[in-house]
Each structure stands twice: as C-alpha cells, then as structure tokens.
Design a protein around this motif. Structure first.
Motif, mmCIF file in Angstrom:
data_model
loop_
_atom_site.group_PDB
_atom_site.id
_atom_site.type_symbol
_atom_site.label_atom_id
_atom_site.label_comp_id
_atom_site.label_asym_id
_atom_site.label_seq_id
_atom_site.Cartn_x
_atom_site.Cartn_y
_atom_site.Cartn_z
ATOM 1 N N GLN A 299 0.819 -1.209 0.000
ATOM 2 C CA GLN A 299 0.000 0.000 0.000
ATOM 3 C C GLN A 299 0.855 1.262 0.000
ATOM 4 O OE1 GLN A 299 -3.948 -0.638 2.357
ATOM 5 N NE2 GLN A 299 -2.415 -1.849 3.409
ATOM 6 N N SER A 300 1.949 1.230 0.753
ATOM 7 C CA SER A 300 2.837 2.386 0.826
ATOM 8 C C SER A 300 3.533 2.639 -0.504
ATOM 9 C CB SER A 300 3.883 2.155 1.929
ATOM 10 O OG SER A 300 4.856 3.161 1.921
ATOM 11 N N ARG A 333 5.455 12.046 1.748
ATOM 12 C CA ARG A 333 4.040 11.970 1.394
ATOM 13 C C ARG A 333 3.497 10.555 1.594
ATOM 14 N NH1 ARG A 333 1.493 14.805 -2.534
ATOM 15 N NH2 ARG A 333 2.085 13.611 -4.403
ATOM 16 N N ASP A 334 4.270 9.538 1.218
ATOM 17 C CA ASP A 334 3.737 8.174 1.395
ATOM 18 C C ASP A 334 3.723 7.775 2.871
ATOM 19 O OD1 ASP A 334 5.782 6.081 2.183
ATOM 20 O OD2 ASP A 334 6.795 6.629 0.345
ATOM 21 N N GLN A 335 4.650 8.304 3.663
ATOM 22 C CA GLN A 335 4.611 8.051 5.105
ATOM 23 C C GLN A 335 3.359 8.670 5.729
ATOM 24 O OE1 GLN A 335 8.322 9.621 6.574
ATOM 25 N NE2 GLN A 335 9.490 7.796 6.040
ATOM 26 N N GLU A 339 0.136 6.735 7.591
ATOM 27 C CA GLU A 339 -0.342 7.027 8.937
ATOM 28 C C GLU A 339 -1.862 6.927 9.020
ATOM 29 O OE1 GLU A 339 1.200 10.779 10.137
ATOM 30 O OE2 GLU A 339 3.270 10.091 10.252
ATOM 31 N N ASP A 340 -2.533 7.062 7.883
ATOM 32 C CA ASP A 340 -3.987 6.921 7.856
ATOM 33 C C ASP A 340 -4.429 5.464 7.775
ATOM 34 O OD1 ASP A 340 -4.154 9.640 7.938
ATOM 35 O OD2 ASP A 340 -4.688 9.914 5.833
ATOM 36 N N ASP A 350 7.812 2.709 12.931
ATOM 37 C CA ASP A 350 8.373 1.904 11.844
ATOM 38 C C ASP A 350 9.282 2.735 10.947
ATOM 39 O OD1 ASP A 350 6.948 -0.191 12.881
ATOM 40 O OD2 ASP A 350 5.422 -0.222 11.308
ATOM 41 N N ASP A 351 8.861 3.979 10.655
ATOM 42 C CA ASP A 351 9.680 4.839 9.798
ATOM 43 C C ASP A 351 10.997 5.202 10.476
ATOM 44 O OD1 ASP A 351 7.739 4.818 7.815
ATOM 45 O OD2 ASP A 351 6.783 6.668 8.523
#
Length: 869
Positions: A299-300, A333-335, A339-340, A350-351
């Motif tokens: 998904q990320s 932006r993908d992080q 988060e959503d 995790d990041d």
C-alpha cells in the motif's frame, strides 16, 4: 558498431554538482519505434531538437549497435560524428536538428536489468532511472531534457500486451503473426520516465473518477495466477488518488494508469509516467501468501509511485544530484498516507526504525554523504537511505515548523511555479518559503552536508523561581570532505509532565536570546541556546523530540527512572517506544541494570493491549543486533552483543511469566473488523508465542505448530514457523517441508522460506551453502538473492564470520551481471572498520583482495568508499 560495456573506472569519471551546465540542445519531440524479435530488438528514433546554448550536439548511448544516422534527412558518414562507448557527438549542428537513428539492442541477454531487458521468457520491460534509456537509443539522457514521447511497439502475437506511456492512439497488424500499438504521452517528460512493456500478462481492471471529473481507467498487469493478489494494490491505488486530491489538491492527468508486476526488477517500483513497473513484492498482496508487513508495504509503495506523478514527474529533477528533491518529498508523502492506514504512532515508529537502522549507520560510516551529494562516480550508488529517508525527514521538519495549512500553501506554490519543469532543491525551498510566508532557507544546510547532528540538552529546575530551563547544544562529527559544517535548524517538539501524577503540563515559555515555543515546538538553529518555562510548581519530566521531530542523536541526562516514567505516561506513542529504546541501549551498550526496564514494561503493557495492540507489539521491540553494532565505532564484538541481547530477551520473557500464555490464548485476530486492528493482534500474538518459547515452555512448540496448521494467514503461519525453526523445535524440519510444498510455486512466499532459514540465529556456512545451491535459488532474480542475503545479514555474528565471503563473492559475480545489486549487497560490510581485532584486519584483507577483481563503476566506487576510512 558494438559499444563496449562497463568501462574500467578512472578518476576523471567523477561528476560534480558544481560543473552542471545546461544541455546544448533540447528535444521538442521523440518518435520511437521498438520492434522486438527473438534474438535482437530494432529501435528507430526520430528526435526533433532545438539549440538552447552553444556547444556540440551530444547524444548518450551505451551497448548500442548503430546501423544508421541522419541529420535533417541527410545520412551521416562515420567521419561526420564521433562515437565512443558512452556518447555520439555531432559538431557544428544547426540550430534546428532532426536526428534519426537505427540501432540494434539485445534485451534477451541484458542481465543488468537496465534499459529494455527480458524479464523471463514471456515478458520484456524497461528500467530507465537513472541512466537506462541510453541503452535503448541515442538520446540526451538527462533529467533536464523534457520531451513529448510517441512510441510504437511491435512484437510477435505471442506477446499480446504491448504497452507504453500515455494514451493508446492506434493498434493493428504488422504482417504475419505480428502486431503493434502506438502510444502518445501528451505530458513532456525526461527519458528516465519512459517505459514500455511487451509480454503475455493478465490484467485486473477498474476505474477512478477524479475530482476534476476525469474517468481514469486503472489496470494492473501480472501473471494470470497472481491477478487475485492485485486486489489490495488496486484499492490502495484508488485510495492514493483520493488522498492526494484531499491533502495536496493534486488530481491525476491522464486517461489511464497502468501498473505491471515483474520479479526481475532491481528496485521496489518505478514511477514511469502513467505506466509504473513494480517488483512483484511491492504489488502482489494477499493475507494467505504475504505478511501484514508486506501488505502495508504494498500500500505504501503503490502510494509512493502514484504520488510521484506530481512530485517527480510533472515536476522533476534538474540533475541527479537533486534526487532527494523528488524522493525525499515523495517518501514523506507516502509516510503521511500510511499514517492513515494504521496506528499513526506505529507508522512513525516503523519509519524511524528504518531511519535509525539504515540511515544513521550510513551517515556515521565511510558511505556518508549529504542528502544532496555534490559528486558521484555512479549515480546508482546514491539511491540510499540518506537520499530517501533523511530526505523525507527534512521535509517533515519543514512541515512540522509550518503546520498543515502553511505547508499546503507552500506546496500549492511549488506546483504553481514549477509544473512541467526540472528544478532544484533551492526551487523547492523557495516555493515553500513564498507560499507559507516563513523563511526556510536555513534548511538548505541539511541538504548540503553529511552526518547525523548530536543534540545535547540539559534540564535545570529552580524551585524558588518555579522555572525549568532547557539548554541545547548541537555538534557534528568532523568529516574530511566537508570541513565547514554548520549548525542546522532543529525543530524540537517537547512536553513537560508532572513527575508525580503523569499529567502533561501547559507550556509557558520564554527563550533566552531566541524565539519561544509554538505549538509545542522549539526551533533550535544555533550552536547553543536556552529556553525557560515559568510557573512550574515542581521538577517535571521533559519529553524531547516528540514524534522524532528531527533526525538527530539526542543526548539528554535522563535518569533510567525518568525513561521508565515516559514509557508509562507519555501520551505520544512514538515517545513511549523511544523511551524504551533509549533505556534498552543503555542496558545493552552501557551495562545499566535491566530491572527498571522490565518493571516499566509490566506497568505499561497490560493497560495498552485493548487500546492499541499494534503499539504494544512495538513496545516489545528490542534494538536489533545490527542497530546496536552501528552504535559502536571501535572494538565491536558481535558475539558479546548477541549474548547480552539474548539474556535480556530471556529475562523479559520470564518476567512476564503466565501473562504470555494467557494473552496468547485470549488474542483473536479474526474477531477484529479493521485490518489494522487485526494486524496488531496478530503481531502481539506472535510476540507472546516467541516469549513462551524463550521461557523454555515446550508447550510453545505445540501451540506454534497448531497455529501454523490452523491458520490461513501468512503473518500467523510465518510467525509460528520462525518459532519452530529458530528454536530447533522437533516439528521444525517437517514444518519447513510443509511450507515448501504449499508455497513452492509462489515466489514471494518461497522467498520467506529462504529467509527464515538464512536468518536462523545459529545458521552455519553449511546452511548458507544449502540455500544458495538449492534448485530454487536464482542469481538472476534480485528478490531471491535478497531473501538469503537479507536473512543472513539479520545476524551480525553470522555476517562477520562465514557471511563475509558470501557478500564478497556475490559482489564479484554481480559486478558484471548486475552491478547495481552487487554494489548494494556489498554495503552490508561497510562498517568492517569498527570490528575488534583480529576480525577487523581479516575482513579488510578480504575486501582489498576484491579490488582487482571488479570493474563496474557501481561496485568499484562502493568498495573504494568502504576502504577509504
């Protein structure tokens, strides 16, 4: 004429940012005709070029057999141009030039997986970032040359799928048993974003209506058996499109969006305009065949490549030194998107775990470089954690400082100013500054120098004045190539807590010689500064760098008791985890007593289980052996670290006693309605099972075997398999055989079978030999190589013993076959110089012996950097 590949690296091949010059010619349009045959491919190109500056007309090309070339309709003889292994040069070209070339290339024998290559018998794909397009045709292959591409693709009808960027404008027959398609991409793009795919693939179709009313056809191409595993990716794509509209106001701009999955891919995925090419590991997802972590990654990455449509494609890099411009922003932006999808605290954990596990060691070792490097030999070597993860952190800092609304105003200004352009980091920061009204130019320092800043802080409470003062100091380790390191702006998110009740206090601050705290954030941008809080009735406990507000190493005089307090009372889930990690580092690296940590876990975990089981699972994280090793700069003894870590894990497991079994039996992931909740329950269930095994309870093996047999979920099945295999349980051998029988035809699942065995804490050289000689081990497939090498590297004791030769031999073999992957795998040995003797000298000797045996720019540059300490 055949062009030589992989020239030996010379000193003058270093490219410097300071030497950037505009290209002498731009390309207004390119017409490509790619004709694929069994043993060669014929490529015709027509470039309509216009002079921009003085200079020769330079076309870049590598491994191309030139059959003909013409200028403005006139064929050129060999005396009218210069050709070597890297470029074709035409002197005195007219202001307007139409260049037509015909070349022969050989994708069927292209093992480097750059340019156009055969990814299995029934599939041809491209990978052109950063410099692959020059292996397809002669072209000014640089990101600041943007053009409109029209592409004709022709092949045998045994390849029914013929794709390229943009919109399909024509399709038809091309003689007996052949057919063609013609695609046109109306958006100007650099050559690294070009893509084409020729193959026999199935497709999953859907659609999405944008906020502007455009009905976009969505297509994911994969092998027929894998199409059901594309459902999660398709939903993630639609979610990403909606998210980007809502958070950044960016709608998609073409009539179709295509994704193609292949296992023969060096990267995770590639954002080619409208035609993304993905590693199968980043697009195929299904709870039966892939883990929860893999589903989250899919998904990320889907989101990441989609978000590139605006931050990377519509606005691209002026040159490859600006790589962090598109990648750092898009990772951020993908992080934010991710988060959503799950607990925001866990996503941040995790990041940061990735940042600290990969980027911090990179920043402290011989491969250290600025997020925007100022020189390189081989640009592929700079697709690094520093460019991606640290680049993302720089954007996060600016976003934190501006706040959501002003950051959005800044990004709106960026898109308005630079749509359709190739730009620099300076352009990005200037647009953010103009849009937000806040000067961010000081953040350019982060982009231009290497190293992880050390943030020293001290707290002082004055009971009589009821004030609490924080004093800050920042420093950077000296770097031989960057003598003038400067202070950087560090947003310090902070909170004060009542040490008796755990209540968070209201901040009333004044700063000595600087601005105050705003929205819980203090901007520290000097070598030293202090901040003072008034109306503090008793000595508080301070929490610093909340949500990891800056990528720095914090040195604060916390007592162990204060860290334990933060584990229990911090309202920010990330900082609960961070307090635990800091305490664990002290225990494992500085021999602090462990009892206070164990007690804090017992005080914290039970109340959190029902609120956020995924966060609880992360609180059980103990820093990996690899991360702990990265914190030691000399006399590193991997065996000692492993022993200390194992002792602590056993102590923790025994302290929780019957709680582990009771919790394990009570956890029911199937009862959870949301995937994120079920994921947290499964993660915690696997931890409880692991702790049961550490308690020496043989019933754990029966429970693990039962879990393995009864579940249809890969996270549960793999968690059980690890417990059995890594503890050499009686059921381990039969369970491994069962896993192989179940999943031998599922490549991504089989990767896990290899990894579990390679990552066995007590793996041996014989284990490695068995895996690398297995009939399913394939050196032509990067995923399979990484499954073994990544598993091995999970245990530094093994890496630094029998693993050294594994990585050296891989680098030697891949130096010619696939130097991009060879270079990256060799970096597993980059911190050799920290080892204790005699291991240090032994590894150095082996690395030095590799030098005369490699020749690719990728491996040579990495090896030279590693030895230059």
């Amino acid at each position: 004429m055949n062009i030589a590949a992989n020239p030996v690296v010379e000193a003058d091949q270093t490219v410097y940012l300071k030497d950037y010059q505009k290209p002498s010619f731009l390309v207004e349009s390119i017409d490509l005709d790619i004709q694929v045959y069994d043993d060669y491919t014929h490529v015709l190109s027509k470039l309509v070029m216009q002079r921009q500056t003085a200079g020769d007309l330079v076309l870049l090309g590598r491994d191309l057999e030139l059959k003909s070339i013409s200028l403005n309709g006139k064929p050129l003889s060999e005396s009218e141009y210069k050709l070597d292994s890297e470029q074709l040069v035409i002197a005195n070209a007219p202001e307007h030039a139409v260049i037509e070339t015909q070349v022969i290339i050989h994708p069927e024998s292209n093992t480097q997986l750059e340019g156009l290559y055969q990814a299995g018998g029934d599939l041809f794909v491209t990978q052109n970032e950063p410099e692959g397009f020059r292996k397809i045709t002669f072209y000014p292959d640089r990101p600041d040359v943007l053009s409109v591409f029209t592409t004709r693709v022709e092949a045998d009808k045994k390849f029914p799928v013929l794709l390229a960027n943009g919109n399909l404008i024509e399709a038809g027959e091309a003689g007996s048993d052949r057919h063609y398609t013609i695609w046109q991409d109306p958006t100007k793009k650099p050559s690294y974003l070009f893509a084409c795919v020729i193959g026999d693939l199935a497709v999953m179709k859907d659609h999405y209506v944008t906020s502007e009313g455009r009905n976009v056809a969505l297509e994911i191409y994969a092998e027929e058996k894998d199409i059901p595993k594309c459902r999660i990716a398709m939903e993630a794509l639609k979610h990403s499109m909606q998210w980007d509209e809502e958070h950044y106001g960016r709608a998609y701009d073409l009539d179709n969006y295509m994704i193609v999955a292949t296992s023969a891919f060096n990267m995770g995925a590639m954002e080619n305009k409208g035609l993304n090419i993905f590693n199968t590991s980043c697009v195929l997802a299904d709870e039966e065949f892939t883990t929860d972590a893999a589903i989250m990654r899919v998904q990320s990455v889907i989101a990441h490549e989609y978000f590139h449509n605006w931050t990377g494609n519509r606005i691209t890099c002026r040159d490859w030194f600006q790589l962090c411009l598109k990648e750092g922003l898009t990772v951020f932006r993908d992080q934010s998107f991710s988060e959503d999808l799950q607990s925001a605290a866990v996503q941040r954990i995790d990041d940061v775990a990735v940042l600290k596990g990969h980027q911090f060691p990179e920043d402290s070792g011989p491969l250290s470089h600025p997020p925007r490097p100022d020189h390189f030999v081989e640009i592929n070597n700079f697709y690094t954690a520093t460019v991606y993860e640290k680049g993302a952190e720089i954007n996060r800092m600016m976003s934190t400082l501006l706040g959501r609304e002003k950051f959005r105003a800044g990004t709106d200004e960026y898109f308005k100013r630079h749509d359709g352009q190739a730009v620099t980091v300076e352009d990005w920061v200037a647009a953010l500054t103009a849009g937000s009204g806040i000067d961010l130019s000081a953040f350019l320092t982060w982009y231009n120098q290497p190293g992880t800043p050390k943030l020293e802080a001290q707290g002082e409470y004055d009971a009589a004045a009821k004030t609490y003062r924080l004093s800050f100091k920042q420093s950077l380790k000296t770097h031989p190539k960057y003598p003038n390191l400067k202070a950087v702006p560090i947003p310090v998110a902070l909170a004060l807590f009542n040490a008796e009740t755990g209540e968070q206090l209201t901040l009333n601050s004044s700063v000595l010689f600087e601005n105050g705290v705003k929205d819980g954030v203090y901007l520290f941008d000097q070598d030293q500064a202090s901040i003072e809080f008034s109306g503090v009735e008793a000595k508080p406990v301070v929490s610093l760098l909340r949500n990891f507000s800056a990528p720095v190493n914090l040195d604060f005089n916390y007592s162990d008791e204060e860290l334990a307090f933060l584990m229990q009372y911090e309202t920010n889930g990330f900082n609960q985890w961070q307090a635990a990690q800091t305490l664990l580092e002290r225990i494992l690296l500085n021999d602090h007593a462990s009892e206070i940590y164990v007690q804090a876990m017992q005080n914290t975990v039970p109340d959190l289980i029902n609120k956020d089981p995924l966060l609880v699972s992360r609180l059980f994280d103990v820093p990996t052996e690899g991360y702990l090793g990265s914190r030691i700069d000399e006399n590193y003894n991997p065996v000692l670290i492993q022993e200390k870590r194992n002792a602590l894990l056993s102590q923790l497991a025994l302290a929780f006693g019957g709680f582990c079994k009771e919790t394990y039996l009570a956890l029911d992931p199937d009862s959870q309605k949301e995937f994120s909740q079920a994921m947290g329950v499964r993660a915690l269930k696997n931890i409880m099972l692991t702790m049961l095994a550490r308690q020496g309870d043989t019933e754990a093996f029966d429970l693990a075997h039962q879990q393995y047999q009864s579940t249809g979920n890969m996270s549960e099945r793999l968690g059980a398999l690890r417990v059995l295999v890594w503890n050499d349980a009686p059921q381990a051998k039969a369970t491994l055989e069962d896993f192989y029988a179940r999943f031998k035809d599922e490549a991504l699942s089989l990767d896990q079978w290899f990894m579990v065995q390679a990552a066995h804490p007590n793996a041996t050289a014989e284990t490695l030999a068995y895996l690398t000689s297995h009939s399913d081990y394939d050196l032509a497939v990067p995923n399979r190589i990484r499954s073994v090498s990544g598993g091995l590297n999970a245990n530094p004791v093994n890496t630094w013993s029998f693993g050294v030769q594994h990585f050296i031999q891989l680098a030697k073999y891949l130096d010619e076959k696939n130097p991009i992957v060879g270079s990256r795998l060799l970096q597993a040995l980059s911190r050799w110089y920290t080892l204790a003797e005699p291991q240090r000298s032994t590894v150095k000797t082996e690395l030095e012996a590799l030098k005369p045996q490699v020749k690719s720019k990728n491996v040579v540059e990495t090896l030279n950097s590693m030895l230059n300490v």
